[in-house]
Write a protein that holds these residues in place. Structure first.
Motif, PDB file in Angstrom:
ATOM      1  N   PRO A 161     -79.060   7.841  48.987  1.00  0.00           N
ATOM      2  CA  PRO A 161     -77.609   7.674  49.150  1.00  0.00           C
ATOM      3  C   PRO A 161     -77.221   6.199  49.007  1.00  0.00           C
ATOM      4  CG  PRO A 161     -78.517   9.029  50.914  1.00  0.00           C
ATOM      5  CD  PRO A 161     -79.688   8.434  50.189  1.00  0.00           C
ATOM      6  N   PRO A 162     -75.958   5.909  48.749  1.00  0.00           N
ATOM      7  CA  PRO A 162     -75.524   4.518  48.536  1.00  0.00           C
ATOM      8  C   PRO A 162     -75.824   3.630  49.739  1.00  0.00           C
ATOM      9  CG  PRO A 162     -73.793   6.061  47.920  1.00  0.00           C
ATOM     10  CD  PRO A 162     -74.847   6.864  48.609  1.00  0.00           C
ATOM     11  N   ALA A 163     -76.115   2.375  49.435  1.00  0.00           N
ATOM     12  CA  ALA A 163     -76.332   1.391  50.491  1.00  0.00           C
ATOM     13  C   ALA A 163     -75.007   1.064  51.183  1.00  0.00           C
ATOM     14  CB  ALA A 163     -76.940   0.127  49.904  1.00  0.00           C
ATOM     15  N   LEU A 164     -75.103   0.600  52.414  1.00  0.00           N
ATOM     16  CA  LEU A 164     -73.907   0.256  53.187  1.00  0.00           C
ATOM     17  C   LEU A 164     -73.029  -0.748  52.450  1.00  0.00           C
ATOM     18  CD1 LEU A 164     -72.304   0.403  55.858  1.00  0.00           C
ATOM     19  CD2 LEU A 164     -73.784  -1.431  56.727  1.00  0.00           C
ATOM     20  N   ALA A 165     -73.641  -1.742  51.793  1.00  0.00           N
ATOM     21  CA  ALA A 165     -72.856  -2.756  51.088  1.00  0.00           C
ATOM     22  C   ALA A 165     -72.037  -2.144  49.954  1.00  0.00           C
ATOM     23  CB  ALA A 165     -73.780  -3.845  50.545  1.00  0.00           C
ATOM     24  N   GLU A 166     -72.581  -1.113  49.294  1.00  0.00           N
ATOM     25  CA  GLU A 166     -71.838  -0.439  48.233  1.00  0.00           C
ATOM     26  C   GLU A 166     -70.629   0.297  48.803  1.00  0.00           C
ATOM     27  OE1 GLU A 166     -72.502   3.049  44.841  1.00  0.00           O
ATOM     28  OE2 GLU A 166     -74.236   2.079  45.775  1.00  0.00           O
ATOM     29  N   ILE A 167     -70.820   0.957  49.934  1.00  0.00           N
ATOM     30  CA  ILE A 167     -69.705   1.650  50.586  1.00  0.00           C
ATOM     31  C   ILE A 167     -68.621   0.654  50.980  1.00  0.00           C
ATOM     32  CG2 ILE A 167     -69.045   3.063  52.570  1.00  0.00           C
ATOM     33  CD1 ILE A 167     -70.797   4.512  50.512  1.00  0.00           C
ATOM     34  N   ALA A 168     -69.032  -0.509  51.466  1.00  0.00           N
ATOM     35  CA  ALA A 168     -68.074  -1.519  51.929  1.00  0.00           C
ATOM     36  C   ALA A 168     -67.200  -2.050  50.805  1.00  0.00           C
ATOM     37  CB  ALA A 168     -68.833  -2.672  52.588  1.00  0.00           C
ATOM     38  N   ARG A 169     -67.633  -1.865  49.553  1.00  0.00           N
ATOM     39  CA  ARG A 169     -66.848  -2.360  48.411  1.00  0.00           C
ATOM     40  C   ARG A 169     -65.830  -1.347  47.885  1.00  0.00           C
ATOM     41  NH1 ARG A 169     -72.009  -4.554  47.018  1.00  0.00           N
ATOM     42  NH2 ARG A 169     -72.447  -2.797  45.619  1.00  0.00           N
ATOM     43  N   CYS A 170     -65.878  -0.114  48.381  1.00  0.00           N
ATOM     44  CA  CYS A 170     -64.927   0.871  47.865  1.00  0.00           C
ATOM     45  C   CYS A 170     -63.537   0.591  48.450  1.00  0.00           C
ATOM     46  CB  CYS A 170     -65.395   2.301  48.171  1.00  0.00           C
ATOM     47  SG  CYS A 170     -65.048   2.918  49.822  1.00  0.00           S
ATOM     48  N   PRO A 171     -62.476   0.913  47.711  1.00  0.00           N
ATOM     49  CA  PRO A 171     -61.117   0.577  48.164  1.00  0.00           C
ATOM     50  C   PRO A 171     -60.781   1.075  49.567  1.00  0.00           C
ATOM     51  CG  PRO A 171     -61.078   1.243  45.869  1.00  0.00           C
ATOM     52  CD  PRO A 171     -62.476   1.501  46.349  1.00  0.00           C
ATOM     53  N   ALA A 172     -61.273   2.269  49.931  1.00  0.00           N
ATOM     54  CA  ALA A 172     -60.940   2.816  51.250  1.00  0.00           C
ATOM     55  C   ALA A 172     -61.489   1.962  52.382  1.00  0.00           C
ATOM     56  CB  ALA A 172     -61.477   4.243  51.366  1.00  0.00           C
ATOM     57  N   ALA A 173     -62.543   1.190  52.095  1.00  0.00           N
ATOM     58  CA  ALA A 173     -63.166   0.376  53.142  1.00  0.00           C
ATOM     59  C   ALA A 173     -62.426  -0.926  53.393  1.00  0.00           C
ATOM     60  CB  ALA A 173     -64.618   0.083  52.763  1.00  0.00           C
ATOM     61  N   MET A 174     -61.475  -1.265  52.534  1.00  0.00           N
ATOM     62  CA  MET A 174     -60.772  -2.536  52.688  1.00  0.00           C
ATOM     63  C   MET A 174     -60.050  -2.634  54.025  1.00  0.00           C
ATOM     64  SD  MET A 174     -61.548  -4.295  49.995  1.00  0.00           S
ATOM     65  CE  MET A 174     -63.147  -3.478  50.158  1.00  0.00           C
ATOM     66  N   ALA A 175     -59.593  -1.490  54.544  1.00  0.00           N
ATOM     67  CA  ALA A 175     -58.889  -1.504  55.829  1.00  0.00           C
ATOM     68  C   ALA A 175     -59.835  -1.770  56.984  1.00  0.00           C
ATOM     69  CB  ALA A 175     -58.161  -0.176  56.037  1.00  0.00           C
ATOM     70  N   GLU A 176     -61.137  -1.597  56.734  1.00  0.00           N
ATOM     71  CA  GLU A 176     -62.134  -1.798  57.791  1.00  0.00           C
ATOM     72  C   GLU A 176     -63.108  -2.906  57.408  1.00  0.00           C
ATOM     73  OE1 GLU A 176     -61.524  -0.373  60.397  1.00  0.00           O
ATOM     74  OE2 GLU A 176     -60.461   1.483  59.933  1.00  0.00           O
ATOM     75  N   ASN A 210     -63.604  -5.957  58.398  1.00  0.00           N
ATOM     76  CA  ASN A 210     -64.274  -6.665  59.485  1.00  0.00           C
ATOM     77  C   ASN A 210     -65.417  -5.844  60.064  1.00  0.00           C
ATOM     78  OD1 ASN A 210     -62.595  -8.883  59.231  1.00  0.00           O
ATOM     79  ND2 ASN A 210     -61.166  -8.208  60.828  1.00  0.00           N
ATOM     80  N   SER A 211     -65.180  -4.558  60.265  1.00  0.00           N
ATOM     81  CA  SER A 211     -66.215  -3.707  60.834  1.00  0.00           C
ATOM     82  C   SER A 211     -67.412  -3.591  59.892  1.00  0.00           C
ATOM     83  CB  SER A 211     -65.650  -2.312  61.136  1.00  0.00           C
ATOM     84  OG  SER A 211     -64.787  -2.344  62.253  1.00  0.00           O
ATOM     85  N   PHE A 212     -67.137  -3.388  58.610  1.00  0.00           N
ATOM     86  CA  PHE A 212     -68.241  -3.283  57.659  1.00  0.00           C
ATOM     87  C   PHE A 212     -69.020  -4.597  57.579  1.00  0.00           C
ATOM     88  CE2 PHE A 212     -66.101   0.549  56.055  1.00  0.00           C
ATOM     89  CZ  PHE A 212     -67.201   1.371  55.869  1.00  0.00           C
ATOM     90  N   SER A 213     -68.323  -5.714  57.576  1.00  0.00           N
ATOM     91  CA  SER A 213     -68.997  -7.016  57.512  1.00  0.00           C
ATOM     92  C   SER A 213     -69.876  -7.236  58.733  1.00  0.00           C
ATOM     93  CB  SER A 213     -67.964  -8.140  57.396  1.00  0.00           C
ATOM     94  OG  SER A 213     -67.233  -8.039  56.189  1.00  0.00           O
ATOM     95  N   ARG A 214     -69.367  -6.865  59.910  1.00  0.00           N
ATOM     96  CA  ARG A 214     -70.159  -7.016  61.131  1.00  0.00           C
ATOM     97  C   ARG A 214     -71.426  -6.165  61.078  1.00  0.00           C
ATOM     98  NH1 ARG A 214     -65.056  -6.210  63.901  1.00  0.00           N
ATOM     99  NH2 ARG A 214     -64.156  -8.211  64.548  1.00  0.00           N
ATOM    100  N   LEU A 215     -71.275  -4.921  60.627  1.00  0.00           N
ATOM    101  CA  LEU A 215     -72.426  -4.019  60.592  1.00  0.00           C
ATOM    102  C   LEU A 215     -73.453  -4.474  59.565  1.00  0.00           C
ATOM    103  CD1 LEU A 215     -73.798  -1.516  61.666  1.00  0.00           C
ATOM    104  CD2 LEU A 215     -72.450  -0.149  60.058  1.00  0.00           C
ATOM    105  N   ILE A 216     -73.003  -4.921  58.399  1.00  0.00           N
ATOM    106  CA  ILE A 216     -73.921  -5.417  57.377  1.00  0.00           C
ATOM    107  C   ILE A 216     -74.697  -6.625  57.895  1.00  0.00           C
ATOM    108  CG2 ILE A 216     -74.008  -6.586  55.137  1.00  0.00           C
ATOM    109  CD1 ILE A 216     -71.666  -4.760  54.271  1.00  0.00           C
ATOM    110  N   ALA A 217     -74.001  -7.544  58.551  1.00  0.00           N
ATOM    111  CA  ALA A 217     -74.657  -8.736  59.076  1.00  0.00           C
ATOM    112  C   ALA A 217     -75.634  -8.389  60.193  1.00  0.00           C
ATOM    113  CB  ALA A 217     -73.606  -9.729  59.578  1.00  0.00           C
ATOM    114  N   ALA A 218     -75.232  -7.497  61.077  1.00  0.00           N
ATOM    115  CA  ALA A 218     -76.105  -7.110  62.193  1.00  0.00           C
ATOM    116  C   ALA A 218     -77.362  -6.420  61.684  1.00  0.00           C
ATOM    117  CB  ALA A 218     -75.346  -6.200  63.150  1.00  0.00           C
ATOM    118  N   ALA A 219     -77.213  -5.537  60.691  1.00  0.00           N
ATOM    119  CA  ALA A 219     -78.371  -4.835  60.140  1.00  0.00           C
ATOM    120  C   ALA A 219     -79.324  -5.809  59.457  1.00  0.00           C
ATOM    121  CB  ALA A 219     -77.908  -3.764  59.165  1.00  0.00           C
TER     122      ALA A 219
END
Length: 211
Positions: free
Chosen positions: A83-98, A100-109
């Protein structure tokens, strides 16, 4: 044949089978669009691989997407991927509203060396561009772990990381060659854990997970 794990994405040489005429038509359209199917639990003792995909209704975009079950001969699988990596999901348009959350999770992981892949509604949203994610959608993650100790550390990490996010983390920890378990279950004091694989759905002793 290669034994594919649950959540594996597969592309086919021809449209898969399904139980009803309507679902066969949906599967044919999905295949013709060049979209992948996801490997699910096998529904019989046959050689066929269980598949799933999730469709939206363009005429009624607010309706909940429909999950469709399908099946294919393994020889019809021409390509597969995790399945797609988290960073790929974070780049989809729907993720733009979130963001900060995606950036925090990517950095923490990255800080703890955890590789996160994503399935479920966020995956379908990223792959199709159609509306699968809504305000209450969880982020469904799948993370490979080597043994029970690694699984417990990863589950504890997810529990900590979730506290700083705008969405809930759901999903599974995957023991390659064995199967998947819900990460939240590992944090509960249970003697047995539900193990899922392409062939099985069973309770197993906690001490035997990952061995």
């Amino acid at each position: 044949m290669t034994e594919f794990r649950r959540h594996t994405l597969v592309w086919l040489s021809q449209a898969p089978g399904a139980e009803t005429e309507d679902d066969r038509a949906r599967a044919a359209r999905w295949h013709e669009a060049g979209r992948p199917f996801v490997v699910t639990r096998r529904r019989s003792d046959a050689r066929e691989v269980g598949l799933g995909f999730c469709t939206t209704d363009p005429a009624h975009p607010k309706l909940r997407p429909r999950r469709v079950a399908a099946r294919t001969d393994p020889d019809d699988i021409v390509r597969h991927a995790r399945p797609p990596a988290l960073a790929e999901i974070a780049r989809c348009p729907a993720a733009m509203a979130e963001t900060n959350s995606f950036s925090r999770l990517i950095a923490a992981a990255a800080a703890v060396g955890v590789t996160i892949n994503v399935y479920g509604s966020w995956m379908w949203q990223a792959l199709t561009g159609e509306r699968h994610v809504h305000a209450a959608s969880d982020l469904d993650v799948v993370i490979d772990v080597a043994d029970l100790d690694a699984a417990l550390r990863t589950a504890a990490f997810l529990a900590r990381a979730e506290q700083d996010l705008a969405f809930r983390i759901d999903g599974e920890l995957s023991f390659p060659g064995v199967g998947e378990v819900q990460w939240r279950e590992l944090l509960q004091d249970k003697d047995e854990i539900l193990l899922k694989s392409v062939d099985t759905l069973k309770l197993v002793p906690r001490s035997q997970i990952g061995r």
